[in-house]
Design an enzyme around this catalytic site. Structure first.
Site, PDB file in Angstrom:
ATOM      1  N   THR A   1       0.358  -1.207   0.028  1.00  0.00           N
ATOM      2  CA  THR A   1       0.176   0.027  -0.025  1.00  0.00           C
ATOM      3  C   THR A   1       0.657   1.508   0.257  1.00  0.00           C
ATOM      4  O   THR A   1       2.170   1.411   0.385  1.00  0.00           O
ATOM      5  CB  THR A   1      -0.736   0.179   1.089  1.00  0.00           C
ATOM      6  OG1 THR A   1      -1.875  -0.811   0.796  1.00  0.00           O
ATOM      7  CG2 THR A   1      -1.224   1.590   1.782  1.00  0.00           C
TER       8      THR A   1
ATOM      9  N   VAL B   1     -13.855  -3.503   1.997  1.00  0.00           N
ATOM     10  CA  VAL B   1     -12.874  -1.767   1.995  1.00  0.00           C
ATOM     11  C   VAL B   1     -12.952  -1.710   3.543  1.00  0.00           C
ATOM     12  O   VAL B   1     -13.315  -2.015   4.327  1.00  0.00           O
ATOM     13  CB  VAL B   1     -14.238  -0.158   1.997  1.00  0.00           C
ATOM     14  CG1 VAL B   1     -13.457   0.445   2.110  1.00  0.00           C
ATOM     15  CG2 VAL B   1     -15.297  -0.645   0.722  1.00  0.00           C
TER      16      VAL B   1
HETATM   17  N1  ASP Z   1      -4.593  -0.587   5.023  1.00  0.00           N
HETATM   18  C1  ASP Z   1      -4.636  -1.235   3.376  1.00  0.00           C
HETATM   19  C2  ASP Z   1      -5.908  -2.490   3.439  1.00  0.00           C
HETATM   20  O1  ASP Z   1      -6.212  -2.949   4.597  1.00  0.00           O
HETATM   21  C3  ASP Z   1      -3.908  -3.006   3.097  1.00  0.00           C
HETATM   22  C4  ASP Z   1      -2.116  -2.141   3.651  1.00  0.00           C
HETATM   23  O2  ASP Z   1      -1.333  -1.193   3.913  1.00  0.00           O
HETATM   24  O3  ASP Z   1      -1.577  -3.557   3.372  1.00  0.00           O
HETATM   25  O4  ASP Z   1      -7.059  -2.260   2.559  1.00  0.00           O
END
Ligand code: ASP
Length: 303
Positions: A166, A195
């Protein structure tokens, strides 16, 4: 108060990047931080800079955002992204957006239009088209690596659908305005319609000129439950140093909901911190007149 230092801090996701990919992940973050700083040096706002840094990472197939985003259990791309500026507390977000090349730009359009804060799914796609954004051919955004990741997850070999990668950015401009932006494909093998925290103001992204700006990454379900970005900024508000606030917020994520993740945090003078409780979180910081620094294992601390 001293004048704020223009600065852009980016992250390329909490997770467990194998050692042989460290240099590449850090270099991607440095490129993005530099691009964000160039926007500030050309007179752009903190919001423009945070958005630009995230666009660069969305275009980099190495990261789980835009091109290279991870896939749902149905093998499709659904994108989450948000932006927030700290002067008027305006925010814009898209959730479960079908393939568009730069979801953070559509989030920005939601913010600028000002009628709503978050658009999701087919409604978000219709909004994007009405604002002149072209849907992307899904095949052009799906990488071999994201297909392999889904296969690995289906065979039960990937831990809890974790994707990593991300992306997010926080920025402070010379007038002391703050902004944050975050973009992701979410979790590998997620249910269609799921989401995460990334598009949710206060969870994945938060900015308030009176306190600070934060972009989060990690276990979205856990981050949503503690309101991690808002928590970190509120710890600045009550007087903690950026580094202490970042550590305390991540400690709360672990202690209260057993969550793993990370964040980048800026205070209103442009002092910054990065903290995570996963094995890695690539990140970089760009400041005027200083070399762009980046790392993936050692927390960056304000100097
Ligand atoms: N926080 C993101 C989600 O849960 C994933 C990530 O940061 O790796 O969609």
């Amino acid at each position: 108060m001293r004048a704020p230092h223009p600065v852009v801090v980016v992250h390329g996701g909490a997770g467990d990047v194998p050692v042989e990919r460290h240099a590449e992940a850090v270099e991607g973050c440095r490129r993005a931080a530099r691009a964000g700083l160039e926007v500030l040096l050309a007179g752009g706002s903190a919001l423009d800079a945070a958005q630009r840094a995230v666009e660069v990472l969305e275009d980099d197939p190495l990261f789980n955002a835009g091109t290279g985003a991870c896939l749902t259990e149905a093998g499709e791309i659904e994108l989450d992204a948000s932006v927030m500026e700290g002067t008027g507390l305006r925010a814009g977000a898209v959730a479960a957006l079908p393939p568009f090349r730069n979801p953070v730009r559509i989030a920005r359009a939601v913010l600028e239009e000002g009628r709503h804060v978050m658009m999701s799914g087919p409604g978000a796609a219709a909004f994007a088209r009405s604002m002149g954004f072209e849907p992307a051919d899904p095949e052009s955004m799906i990488t071999e690596a994201s297909r392999r990741r889904l296969e690995t997850w289906k065979q039960g070999r990937a831990e809890a659908g974790w994707a990593g990668g991300t992306v997010g950015a926080v920025a402070c401009d010379a007038s002391g305005r703050l902004a944050a932006a975050t973009s992701t494909g979410g979790r590998v093998g997620k249910r269609p319609g799921r989401v995460g925290d990334s598009p949710v103001p206060g969870a994945g992204t938060f900015a308030d000129d009176e306190a600070g700006a934060c972009s989060c990454t990690g276990d979205g379900e856990a981050i949503l439950r503690v309101g991690l970005a808002r928590l970190a900024v509120d710890l600045l508000r009550v007087g903690l140093h950026a580094d202490e606030a970042a550590r305390a917020a991540i400690a709360t994520l672990g202690r209260r909901v057993g969550g793993t993740g990370g964040l980048v945090l800026l205070d209103r003078r442009g002092r910054f911190a990065a903290c995570w409780n996963t094995r890695t979180m690539s990140h970089a910081v760009a400041r005027a007149g200083q070399p762009v620094v980046g790392d993936i294992v050692a927390p960056l601390q304000d100097v």
